[in-house]
Design an enzyme around this catalytic site. Structure first.
Site, mmCIF file in Angstrom:
data_model
loop_
_atom_site.group_PDB
_atom_site.id
_atom_site.type_symbol
_atom_site.label_atom_id
_atom_site.label_comp_id
_atom_site.label_asym_id
_atom_site.label_seq_id
_atom_site.Cartn_x
_atom_site.Cartn_y
_atom_site.Cartn_z
ATOM 1 N N SER A 46 0.834 -1.198 0.000
ATOM 2 C CA SER A 46 0.000 0.000 0.000
ATOM 3 C C SER A 46 0.872 1.254 0.000
ATOM 4 C CB SER A 46 -0.968 -0.045 1.191
ATOM 5 O OG SER A 46 -2.014 0.878 1.041
ATOM 6 N N ASP A 192 -5.976 -3.455 -2.037
ATOM 7 C CA ASP A 192 -4.877 -3.139 -1.133
ATOM 8 C C ASP A 192 -4.185 -4.380 -0.563
ATOM 9 O OD1 ASP A 192 -3.309 -2.115 0.986
ATOM 10 O OD2 ASP A 192 -4.719 -0.495 1.330
#
Length: 283
Positions: A46, A192
């Site tokens: 991320s 993510d």
């Protein structure tokens, strides 16, 4: 996945706050004589995928954060839309932390939420994240970027040999469910990498030294990282989490573009107290 010796830098997720804090901490540690940018392996999840791409390409992190801050005025990476359903985001993470669920089943459940969320307009933000990387090509340095398949919850790791463009991998890794739309790669949709773990430190298995920067340490359960660190048998390990001053800077909205400068400065300031711990593992 293992690496053959060397030193590994693990960069965790954490929104705008995480990008800026990690960049500041790395910059501050270098000023104190500990250069984490010499890592043989970089694992980015991320926010960490953004920082990892910059580190692997040898970009100046201070200048990068300044550019990101300047171009985020009025919208940019990490800018949450006004209609973000925060309840849905909280529900998603509650599912992930539900120990009664099989982890992949929990991720798939969150993936269904991500696929159904009406956030397509935020796809442009992720595209901008990809465009702002220092180079569109994968670096020569070994860089691993993590994601999660939104349909079945399986874990994905991309590198220079994966055939996936760097910018696309970073965009997918940054796609927070119910905030950004999952990213299409080779006919699948990904979200993510922090949905599996905000650190994914076990990908550094085989390294002799591992430094883990975890911007969300104060907001996430510790058992996941503990399990990952147990996989790094024999390695010298240092973990750095935001200190109290940094946590106050982060506040409740780690996606706020107002955090670029303050979170970077907090990372630089924290380096002084973290340097000896990091040096002991990195030297």
């Amino acid at each position: 996945m293992t690496t053959d010796g060397g030193r590994a830098l693990v960069l965790g997720g954490g929104g705008v706050a995480g990008i800026a804090w990690e960049a500041g901490l790395i910059t501050g540690l270098a000023a104190h004589g500990v250069d984490l940018t010499t890592a043989d392996l970089i694992v980015g999840t991320s926010a960490g995928s953004v920082v990892g791409a910059h580190v692997a390409h040898g970009a100046d992190l201070s200048e990068a954060v300044q550019r990101l801050a300047a171009r985020s005025t009025g919208g940019g990476p990490g800018t949450a839309p006004r209609n973000t359903d925060l309840n849905a985001v909280l529900e998603a993470f509650a599912i992930l932390y539900d120990t009664s669920l099989d982890p992949q089943e929990a991720r798939a459940k969150v993936g269904r939420m991500a696929l159904e969320a009406q956030v397509d307009e935020m796809g442009a933000v992720l595209e901008e994240v990809g465009r702002r990387l220092p180079d569109q090509n994968w670096p020569k340095r070994r860089l691993l970027i993590t994601g999660v398949d939104a349909e079945d919850g399986s874990f994905a790791v991309w590198d220079s040999a994966s055939g996936v463009p760097l910018a696309l991998a970073v965009r997918a890794s940054c796609s927070v469910p119910c905030v950004f739309p999952p990213v299409a790669i080779d006919g699948r949709r990904y979200m993510d990498g922090g949905i599996r773990s905000v650190t994914n430190a076990d990908l550094a298995k085989g390294a002799q030294a591992v430094v883990v920067l975890e911007p969300m340490a104060h907001l996430t359960p510790r058992n996941t990282l503990q399990r990952e660190l147990a996989e790094l048998e024999g390695a010298r390990i240092a973990t750095v989490a935001p200190d109290e001053a940094a946590q106050r800077v982060f506040g409740a909205d780690i996606l706020s573009p107002k955090l670029w400068g303050p979170a970077f400065d907090a990372g630089v300031a924290q380096a002084a107290s973290a340097v000896e711990t990091v040096r002991a593992a990195w030297a």
